[in-house]
Design a protein around this motif. Structure first.
Motif, mmCIF file in Angstrom:
data_model
loop_
_atom_site.group_PDB
_atom_site.id
_atom_site.type_symbol
_atom_site.label_atom_id
_atom_site.label_comp_id
_atom_site.label_asym_id
_atom_site.label_seq_id
_atom_site.Cartn_x
_atom_site.Cartn_y
_atom_site.Cartn_z
ATOM 1 N N ASN A 185 44.355 34.327 38.612
ATOM 2 C CA ASN A 185 44.133 33.023 37.996
ATOM 3 C C ASN A 185 42.922 33.007 37.072
ATOM 4 O O ASN A 185 42.478 31.954 36.640
ATOM 5 C CB ASN A 185 43.971 31.951 39.078
ATOM 6 N N GLU A 186 42.373 34.176 36.799
ATOM 7 C CA GLU A 186 41.187 34.232 35.956
ATOM 8 C C GLU A 186 41.573 34.656 34.538
ATOM 9 O O GLU A 186 42.727 34.881 34.227
ATOM 10 C CB GLU A 186 40.163 35.199 36.571
ATOM 11 N N HIS A 187 40.543 34.765 33.703
ATOM 12 C CA HIS A 187 40.781 35.132 32.313
ATOM 13 C C HIS A 187 41.259 36.585 32.227
ATOM 14 O O HIS A 187 41.094 37.375 33.154
ATOM 15 C CB HIS A 187 39.496 34.950 31.494
ATOM 16 N N SER A 188 41.817 36.920 31.091
ATOM 17 C CA SER A 188 42.341 38.275 30.906
ATOM 18 C C SER A 188 41.238 39.297 30.640
ATOM 19 O O SER A 188 41.519 40.481 30.540
ATOM 20 C CB SER A 188 43.338 38.303 29.743
ATOM 21 N N ILE A 189 40.006 38.841 30.528
ATOM 22 C CA ILE A 189 38.872 39.743 30.312
ATOM 23 C C ILE A 189 37.928 39.622 31.502
ATOM 24 O O ILE A 189 37.557 38.526 31.908
ATOM 25 C CB ILE A 189 38.125 39.407 29.010
ATOM 26 N N VAL A 190 37.557 40.768 32.075
ATOM 27 C CA VAL A 190 36.640 40.779 33.216
ATOM 28 C C VAL A 190 35.436 41.652 32.880
ATOM 29 O O VAL A 190 35.443 42.405 31.890
ATOM 30 C CB VAL A 190 37.335 41.313 34.484
ATOM 31 N N LYS A 191 34.405 41.563 33.707
ATOM 32 C CA LYS A 191 33.224 42.399 33.571
ATOM 33 C C LYS A 191 33.191 43.395 34.720
ATOM 34 O O LYS A 191 33.713 43.136 35.806
ATOM 35 C CB LYS A 191 31.958 41.545 33.559
ATOM 36 N N ILE A 192 32.541 44.518 34.488
ATOM 37 C CA ILE A 192 32.549 45.583 35.472
ATOM 38 C C ILE A 192 31.902 45.148 36.776
ATOM 39 O O ILE A 192 32.324 45.550 37.866
ATOM 40 C CB ILE A 192 31.856 46.859 34.899
ATOM 41 N N THR A 261 47.120 43.612 34.224
ATOM 42 C CA THR A 261 46.099 44.348 33.480
ATOM 43 C C THR A 261 45.108 43.372 32.863
ATOM 44 O O THR A 261 45.475 42.287 32.406
ATOM 45 C CB THR A 261 46.733 45.203 32.360
ATOM 46 N N PHE A 262 43.833 43.772 32.849
ATOM 47 C CA PHE A 262 42.764 42.944 32.319
ATOM 48 C C PHE A 262 41.828 43.809 31.481
ATOM 49 O O PHE A 262 41.453 44.912 31.908
ATOM 50 C CB PHE A 262 41.953 42.299 33.452
ATOM 51 N N LEU A 263 41.449 43.344 30.308
ATOM 52 C CA LEU A 263 40.449 44.051 29.511
ATOM 53 C C LEU A 263 39.101 43.965 30.197
ATOM 54 O O LEU A 263 38.711 42.904 30.708
ATOM 55 C CB LEU A 263 40.345 43.432 28.114
ATOM 56 N N ILE A 264 38.377 45.083 30.213
ATOM 57 C CA ILE A 264 37.027 45.099 30.773
ATOM 58 C C ILE A 264 36.045 44.946 29.616
ATOM 59 O O ILE A 264 36.050 45.731 28.669
ATOM 60 C CB ILE A 264 36.761 46.389 31.552
ATOM 61 N N GLN A 265 35.190 43.965 29.721
ATOM 62 C CA GLN A 265 34.385 43.547 28.583
ATOM 63 C C GLN A 265 33.195 44.443 28.305
ATOM 64 O O GLN A 265 32.831 44.660 27.158
ATOM 65 C CB GLN A 265 33.896 42.107 28.824
ATOM 66 N N ASP A 266 32.572 44.995 29.330
ATOM 67 C CA ASP A 266 31.242 45.586 29.158
ATOM 68 C C ASP A 266 31.164 47.052 29.579
ATOM 69 O O ASP A 266 30.168 47.481 30.167
ATOM 70 C CB ASP A 266 30.207 44.769 29.931
ATOM 71 N N VAL A 267 32.201 47.839 29.309
ATOM 72 C CA VAL A 267 32.134 49.281 29.571
ATOM 73 C C VAL A 267 32.396 50.033 28.268
ATOM 74 O O VAL A 267 32.928 49.473 27.308
ATOM 75 C CB VAL A 267 33.166 49.712 30.634
#
Length: 376
Positions: A185-192, A261-267
């Motif tokens: 239920n969260e955004h498609s972009i996550v942080k590590i 699948t989710f894009l990882i924002q900060d790697v």
């Protein structure tokens, strides 16, 4: 008259001098080399003027080298032969149709990435048999390992004096979730830092990439690492785990599993790098490959063929062969091959094959290459 300088003397002067000695006359040397007798005499005079000595003994019925002429030829003939042999070798190598092209790459690149871009490699290295070999270490390749292969694909920008290294493409990192996920239920972009690394299984190549971030090194120490891409997918699927992979894996994974699948924002992004030995004849073709990734649309591989149109001559413009080629680096590369092939046909004075004996081919035409934009 200006004195002859070193830059005015060419290897052809030496070749002509040797031919005159071998034939014993200027006229026979001219006939052997396909030059005029006047040109032969001129070249001999030029090289004698440069050295300031007589290099040929000219006597009735016989012409031969003087002692100094023999010394000059004996010490330079190997150079002439070497240059001619290299010219034949380089030409044969550049059009090395049917020869193997040894392409080394890490397992992930071989199993997933290269399959998506294989047609592009085949277009840029036409006629070569691609032989793929897997290399284990994605971080470091010794010089000896590099020299055993023609091209190397990995995820490291390892610049060395012994080879050229160029980035072909950069990919985002994805979090792949097998089964139910708290990210649903969260955004498609996550942080590590939002990812529970205890639930993650990693491919060793990806683990090495993530470890380049000093802030992640300690967090990754307890993560389970596997050495095979299929093993990672199977284990994650069976145990409802998470994994991190470059985005070029997304289509392959979705075709086999039910995942999120989710894009990882900060790697760090995952770069694909091409390594070519510095003095390889493949540098020209490799440059075409690099340009194809930088200039061409991503859907190039979906095109069945590079667009090529052979136009007929207009009645008002006789003997013009027009070739229309899409304006991109692969098109330019193929145009170069086509132009060379047609030019060779034009230069050929006759066909040696008996089977074509009664066929007349008109080679007296003008070649025009007409570039056009993609989709035009």
């Amino acid at each position: 008259m200006n004195k002859i300088k070193l830059e005015d003397i060419t290897l052809n002067h030496l070749k002509i001098l040797k031919a005159v000695d071998d034939c014993g006359s200027f006229s026979k040397a001219a006939q052997k080399l396909g030059y005029s007798q006047a040109l032969i005499s001129k070249k001999v005079k030029q090289i004698e003027d440069y050295f300031g000595v007589i290099l040929l003994n000219r006597s009735p019925g016989s012409i031969c080298l003087t002692n100094k002429g023999r010394k000059l030829i004996s010490q330079t003939l190997n150079l002439v032969e070497t240059v001619e042999n290299l010219q034949e070798e380089f030409q044969a190598t550049f059009s090395a149709e049917g020869e193997d092209l040894i392409l080394g790459a890490t397992n992930l690149i071989l199993e997933v990435w290269l399959k998506q871009y294989l047609q592009r490699f085949q277009l840029c290295f036409p006629g070569r048999n691609l032989k793929e070999i897997a290399v284990k270490n994605s971080r470091f390749f010794s010089n000896s390992q590099l020299l055993e292969m023609d091209l190397l694909l990995n995820s490291c920008a390892g610049y060395k004096e012994e080879h050229h290294c160029t980035r072909l493409k950069t990919h985002k990192m994805l979090l792949v979730s097998f089964g139910a996920s708290k990210y649903l239920n969260e955004h498609s972009i996550v942080k590590i830092n939002d990812i529970d690394l205890a639930d993650v299984v990693l491919l060793d190549e990806v683990h090495q990439e993530l470890s380049k971030n000093e802030l992640l090194m300690n967090k990754l120490t307890g993560v389970q690492v596997l050495h095979s891409y299929p093993d990672v997918l199977n284990y994650a699927s069976k145990n409802q785990k998470l994994t991190i992979l470059p985005d070029f894996c997304q289509a392959d994974i979705i075709s086999q599993y039910q995942v999120l699948t989710f894009l990882i924002q900060d790697v760090n992004e995952y770069g694909i790098y091409l390594h070519v030995p510095r003095f390889s004849e493949l540098l020209i073709s490799a440059e075409s490959l690099v340009r194809s990734f930088r200039l061409d649309p991503d859907n190039l591989e979906s095109l069945p063929n590079v667009n090529l149109f052979l136009g007929s001559c207009s009645p008002k413009e006789e003997n013009i062969l027009r070739i229309g080629i899409q304006r991109d680096s692969i098109g330019q590369f193929i145009a170069g091959y086509g132009t060379k092939y047609i030019s060779d046909l034009k230069r050929a004075s006759s066909l040696e094959q008996t089977i074509f004996k009664n066929i007349e081919i008109n080679r007296d035409f003008e070649l025009q290459i007409l570039p056009f934009a993609y989709g035009e």
